[in-house]
Scaffold this motif. Structure first.
Motif: not given
Ligand SMILES: Nc1ncnc2c1ncn2[C@@H]1O[C@H](COP(=O)(O)OP(=O)(O)OP(=O)(O)O)[C@@H](O)[C@H]1O
Ligand SMILES: Nc1ccn([C@H]2C[C@H](O)[C@@H](COP(=O)(O)O)O2)c(=O)n1
Length: 226
Positions: A12-15, A17, A19, A40, A161, A181, A204, A208
């Protein structure tokens, strides 16, 4: 292993992925597919052209014909170009994320992006980030990760972020947007967000970034992917 190895990272969003998968690709020296960026770009290009957000045929046409280029500068930052114009920052807003989630529910758009995504596979390997990488796009991937975290933790991460980028952010509003979302991505009839049957679920919430990367590398090493 039939071809070059593939690791999929869905969730999901913000998990985390993006990074995690970017770090994995860099450490392994593999290719990286940011499939969310493609959705996007379709939403962004549709908005630029004044398409109604409900226009499935119009967005599918864009998905097939988009002139897109991804590159990574010597600074390690991913840059995305649409029709020769850099849009790396422009496509990252929550409004474009919401539009991407709407067009991603259209079967015509998903079909139009399928081969474009598969074309990223190749030597020495691919890390593919998205919602249906393991379940639909690369069903034979050697390692499938479903990366998740609690909704609150994801909203806190997104809030931090945005603040770090100097953008205004409201935690309550972000939490609602993320929940909306999640619901749209998980409830759509086509390629809904869910772990592939053979995915390894990594929560996660209390890990970290380094710990998550290490865990996935251990799983990849155990499967002799590098
Ligand atoms: N394990 C973690 N601990 C703390 N912060 C994290 C961790 N993993 C990712 N982050 C932070 O969380 C934020 C969101 O991460 P990221 O953009 O990689 O998520 P995403 O799953 O790709 O989101 P989306 O699908 O919406 O693009 C970033 O600022 C990232 O640095
Ligand atoms: N494989 C994918 C990737 C993305 N989407 C949709 C759903 C998301 O809400 C939206 C934006 O993705 P993000 O950049 O935030 O990862 O795109 C999808 O349906 N399938």
């Amino acid at each position: 292993m039939a071809g070059a190895p593939i690791i999929t990272v869905d969730g999901p969003s913000g998990s985390g992925k993006g990074t995690i998968s970017r770090r994995l690709a860099r450490q392994l020296g593999w290719r990286w597919l940011d499939s969310g960026a493609l959705y996007r770009l379709v939403a962004y290009a549709g908005r630029q052209r004044g398409l109604a957000i409900s226009d499935a045929a119009g967005h599918a046409y864009l998905a097939l014909h988009l002139d897109v280029r991804f590159d990574e500068g010597s600074d390690g930052v991913e840059r995305i170009w649409l029709d020769g114009v850099e849009v790396s920052v422009a496509i990252r807003g929550e409004d474009i994320g919401k539009g991407a989630s709407v067009v991603a529910a259209m079967p015509e758009v998903r079909a139009a992006l399928l081969e474009r995504q598969r074309a990223f596979a190749g030597a020495p390997g691919l890390v593919a980030d998205g919602r249906d990488m393991g379940s639909v796009v690369f069903p034979a991937a050697e390692l499938k990760i479903y990366l998740t975290a609690s909704a609150r933790e994801r909203a806190l991460r997104r809030h931090k972020q945005l603040k770090q980028k100097g953008l205004s952010a409201n935690l309550a509003a972000l939490s609602l947007e993320i929940a909306e979302r999640d619901r749209r991505d998980m409830d759509r009839p086509i390629a809904p967000l869910k772990p592939a049957d053979d995915a390894v679920v990594v929560d996660s919430t209390s890990m970290t970034i380094d710990a998550v990367v290490e865990r996935v590398l251990q799983l990849a090493a155990a499967r002799r992917l590098f």
